[in-house]
Motif scaffolding. Sequence first.
Motif, PDB file in Angstrom:
ATOM      1  N   GLY A  10      44.432  55.971  40.650  1.00 47.38           N
ATOM      2  CA  GLY A  10      44.410  55.361  42.386  1.00 47.38           C
ATOM      3  C   GLY A  10      43.676  56.116  43.075  1.00 47.38           C
ATOM      4  N   LEU A  11      42.543  55.338  43.325  1.00 50.34           N
ATOM      5  CA  LEU A  11      41.715  56.081  44.631  1.00 50.34           C
ATOM      6  C   LEU A  11      41.734  55.087  45.769  1.00 50.34           C
ATOM      7  N   GLY A  12      42.628  54.344  46.198  1.00 48.62           N
ATOM      8  CA  GLY A  12      42.897  53.542  47.340  1.00 48.62           C
ATOM      9  C   GLY A  12      42.844  54.174  48.461  1.00 48.62           C
ATOM     10  N   ARG A  13      43.828  53.657  49.491  1.00 41.13           N
ATOM     11  CA  ARG A  13      44.073  54.160  50.737  1.00 41.13           C
ATOM     12  C   ARG A  13      44.556  55.674  50.439  1.00 41.13           C
ATOM     13  N   LEU A  14      45.586  55.830  49.961  1.00 36.90           N
ATOM     14  CA  LEU A  14      46.059  57.211  49.769  1.00 36.90           C
ATOM     15  C   LEU A  14      45.671  58.043  48.591  1.00 36.90           C
ATOM     16  N   GLY A  15      45.058  57.366  47.549  1.00 37.55           N
ATOM     17  CA  GLY A  15      44.584  58.032  46.428  1.00 37.55           C
ATOM     18  C   GLY A  15      43.474  58.760  46.814  1.00 37.55           C
ATOM     19  N   CYS A  35      41.017  57.742  37.497  1.00 44.79           N
ATOM     20  CA  CYS A  35      40.873  56.414  37.066  1.00 44.79           C
ATOM     21  C   CYS A  35      41.210  55.474  38.003  1.00 44.79           C
ATOM     22  N   SER A  36      40.362  54.304  38.117  1.00 47.52           N
ATOM     23  CA  SER A  36      40.468  53.133  39.033  1.00 47.52           C
ATOM     24  C   SER A  36      39.927  51.964  38.586  1.00 47.52           C
ATOM     25  N   VAL A  37      40.422  50.650  38.965  1.00 49.29           N
ATOM     26  CA  VAL A  37      39.741  49.614  38.570  1.00 49.29           C
ATOM     27  C   VAL A  37      38.774  49.058  39.354  1.00 49.29           C
ATOM     28  N   GLU A  40      33.277  51.238  42.398  1.00 49.90           N
ATOM     29  CA  GLU A  40      32.723  52.031  43.627  1.00 49.90           C
ATOM     30  C   GLU A  40      33.621  53.374  43.952  1.00 49.90           C
ATOM     31  N   GLU A  41      34.845  53.232  43.585  1.00 45.43           N
ATOM     32  CA  GLU A  41      35.980  54.353  43.787  1.00 45.43           C
ATOM     33  C   GLU A  41      35.481  55.478  42.794  1.00 45.43           C
ATOM     34  N   LEU A  42      35.395  54.935  41.744  1.00 50.68           N
ATOM     35  CA  LEU A  42      35.037  56.085  40.668  1.00 50.68           C
ATOM     36  C   LEU A  42      33.625  56.819  40.804  1.00 50.68           C
ATOM     37  N   PRO A  75      49.286  51.060  42.334  1.00 50.18           N
ATOM     38  CA  PRO A  75      50.133  50.247  42.759  1.00 50.18           C
ATOM     39  C   PRO A  75      51.789  50.538  42.451  1.00 50.18           C
ATOM     40  N   SER A  76      52.623  50.378  43.329  1.00 49.23           N
ATOM     41  CA  SER A  76      54.092  50.898  42.984  1.00 49.23           C
ATOM     42  C   SER A  76      54.654  50.432  41.738  1.00 49.23           C
ATOM     43  N   SER A  77      54.327  48.962  41.325  1.00 46.99           N
ATOM     44  CA  SER A  77      54.632  48.427  40.211  1.00 46.99           C
ATOM     45  C   SER A  77      54.252  48.980  38.920  1.00 46.99           C
TER      46      SER A  77
HETATM   47  N1  LIG Z   1      53.440  58.490  51.027  1.00 51.43           N
HETATM   48  C1  LIG Z   1      52.901  57.594  51.813  1.00 51.43           C
HETATM   49  O1  LIG Z   1      53.143  57.464  53.212  1.00 51.43           O
HETATM   50  C2  LIG Z   1      52.179  56.470  51.216  1.00 51.43           C
HETATM   51  C3  LIG Z   1      51.060  55.800  52.066  1.00 51.43           C
HETATM   52  C4  LIG Z   1      50.390  54.907  51.126  1.00 51.43           C
HETATM   53  C5  LIG Z   1      50.526  54.411  50.148  1.00 51.43           C
HETATM   54  N2  LIG Z   1      51.481  55.232  49.135  1.00 51.43           N
HETATM   55  C6  LIG Z   1      52.021  54.760  47.867  1.00 51.43           C
HETATM   56  O2  LIG Z   1      50.548  54.913  47.178  1.00 51.43           O
HETATM   57  C7  LIG Z   1      50.522  53.868  46.200  1.00 51.43           C
HETATM   58  C8  LIG Z   1      49.090  53.434  46.295  1.00 51.43           C
HETATM   59  O3  LIG Z   1      49.049  52.891  47.544  1.00 51.43           O
HETATM   60  P1  LIG Z   1      47.490  52.367  48.213  1.00 51.43           P
HETATM   61  O4  LIG Z   1      47.661  52.187  49.547  1.00 51.43           O
HETATM   62  O5  LIG Z   1      46.868  53.747  48.206  1.00 51.43           O
HETATM   63  O6  LIG Z   1      47.092  51.323  47.129  1.00 51.43           O
HETATM   64  P2  LIG Z   1      45.575  50.842  47.205  1.00 51.43           P
HETATM   65  O7  LIG Z   1      45.911  49.325  46.995  1.00 51.43           O
HETATM   66  O8  LIG Z   1      44.790  51.139  48.432  1.00 51.43           O
HETATM   67  O9  LIG Z   1      44.764  51.532  46.103  1.00 51.43           O
HETATM   68  C9  LIG Z   1      45.289  51.097  44.792  1.00 51.43           C
HETATM   69  C10 LIG Z   1      44.384  51.997  43.771  1.00 51.43           C
HETATM   70  O10 LIG Z   1      45.164  51.643  42.379  1.00 51.43           O
HETATM   71  C11 LIG Z   1      44.129  51.521  41.513  1.00 51.43           C
HETATM   72  N3  LIG Z   1      44.707  50.542  40.495  1.00 51.43           N
HETATM   73  C12 LIG Z   1      45.057  49.359  40.659  1.00 51.43           C
HETATM   74  N4  LIG Z   1      45.509  48.779  39.440  1.00 51.43           N
HETATM   75  C13 LIG Z   1      45.053  49.825  38.356  1.00 51.43           C
HETATM   76  C14 LIG Z   1      45.524  49.881  37.116  1.00 51.43           C
HETATM   77  N5  LIG Z   1      45.937  48.622  36.324  1.00 51.43           N
HETATM   78  N6  LIG Z   1      45.178  51.058  36.410  1.00 51.43           N
HETATM   79  C15 LIG Z   1      44.596  52.033  37.304  1.00 51.43           C
HETATM   80  N7  LIG Z   1      44.322  51.840  38.670  1.00 51.43           N
HETATM   81  C16 LIG Z   1      44.630  50.812  38.852  1.00 51.43           C
HETATM   82  C17 LIG Z   1      42.801  50.850  42.312  1.00 51.43           C
HETATM   83  O11 LIG Z   1      41.767  50.935  41.729  1.00 51.43           O
HETATM   84  C18 LIG Z   1      43.085  51.425  43.347  1.00 51.43           C
HETATM   85  O12 LIG Z   1      42.375  52.483  43.609  1.00 51.43           O
HETATM   86  C19 LIG Z   1      51.706  52.928  46.274  1.00 51.43           C
HETATM   87  O13 LIG Z   1      52.569  53.373  45.225  1.00 51.43           O
HETATM   88  C20 LIG Z   1      52.274  53.264  47.746  1.00 51.43           C
HETATM   89  O14 LIG Z   1      53.475  53.114  47.782  1.00 51.43           O
HETATM   90  C21 LIG Z   1      52.490  56.118  49.914  1.00 51.43           C
END
Ligand SMILES: NC(=O)c1ccc[n+]([C@@H]2O[C@H](COP(=O)([O-])OP(=O)(O)OC[C@H]3O[C@@H](n4cnc5c(N)ncnc54)[C@H](O)[C@@H]3O)[C@@H](O)[C@H]2O)c1
Length: 342
Positions: A10-15, A35-37, A40-42, A75-77
Amino acid sequence: MEPIKAGIVGLGRLGKVHASNVQNYIKDLELVAACSVVPEELKFAKESLGIQKGYESFEKMVDEAEIDAVIIVSPSSLHTKQIEYAFAAGKHVFCEKPLGVSLPEIEQVKKVIEARPEQVFMLGFMRRFDESYRYAKEIVESGEIGKVTLVRCYGIDPSSGLESFVKFAKNSSSGGLFIDMAIHDIDLVRWFTGEEVKQVWAIGNNFAYPELAEYGDTETGAALMKLKNDAIAILVSGRNANHGYHVETEIMGTKGMLRVAQEPEKNLVTIFDDKGVRRPCSEHFPERFKQAFINELTEFARCIREGDKPDVTAKDGLESTKIALACTKSFETGELVALEDE
Ligand SMILES: NC(=O)c1ccc[n+]([C@@H]2O[C@H](COP(=O)([O-])OP(=O)(O)OC[C@H]3O[C@@H](n4cnc5c(N)ncnc54)[C@H](O)[C@@H]3O)[C@@H](O)[C@H]2O)c1
């Protein structure tokens, strides 16, 4: 000594925040795989953070990259199944909150984690690593404000993020407002009081973004809770703070009370201009909890190195999710929900 080698999923908002913290601020941890899907993030991970190995499959990263630890920010799920896979492969795991979005899955993963005590597992409740919250905890533990009678929490995301929350809700992987957002405050209530929750009543609305209702999510929610020792908790969670990122906590005790971030100020600057006298607000979670995010992963590395147990456990993940799910149920049914005794 060589740093502990880790992979991040996960390299999204928090990654991106965690990845950049590890590479720049945490000496004892090094990301060698990501690892990311999202391709561009990789690319970003490789070019900007020097993370050489990129994977689209989590399982492949765990199997092939030579890593001792995994940082889960997907993602949390996906959390529970990724933790199980990494644990079975002998890796130490840091996982973002929430532990999961379904109780049976969380109960199962908690068993897997507890069956391998030699591996470190830590959950990302970063507020426990914030300097102000730690100071507040010391005061509460010292008995200075007496027995805790009430905890009041506000956790409201900036309205500038509403568009992305509609998208987030649409993908329906977050678990909804109470699991995604209120869970931080639920953890604080448990952490500060040392008590479990007995009953919850939760309500909410979608005045600013009715679209959220279409995806079964809530823009502003509130929950009233009775703890097992009859202490009270009041939580307000939301996605629509026009002034910025509003995280505030109040703890009332029998001998006094304290507040953390009574006004969620950005820093110590006051501006005097044609709008009056203003204190800018913290803008978003990476800014407000910048140091806490660094502190928690530093602690994860220390626990691996010293064979220690982190303070934030799978049990904390399970109990907080039970309470968040009870809030969701109460919000959906309009009923008071009682949590079952162990
Ligand atoms: N501690 C905090 O305050 C806080 C803040 C934000 C998010 N979070 C948690 O962090 C987690 C991610 O949130 P986010 O906002 O960064 O999400 P996001 O949607 O911005 O990023 C999700 C990342 O997961 C990757 N991903 C999605 N499906 C995938 C798969 N099947 N295999 C591998 N990678 C996959 C995507 O490529 C992306 O890099 C969530 O569980 C969220 O609850 C916590």
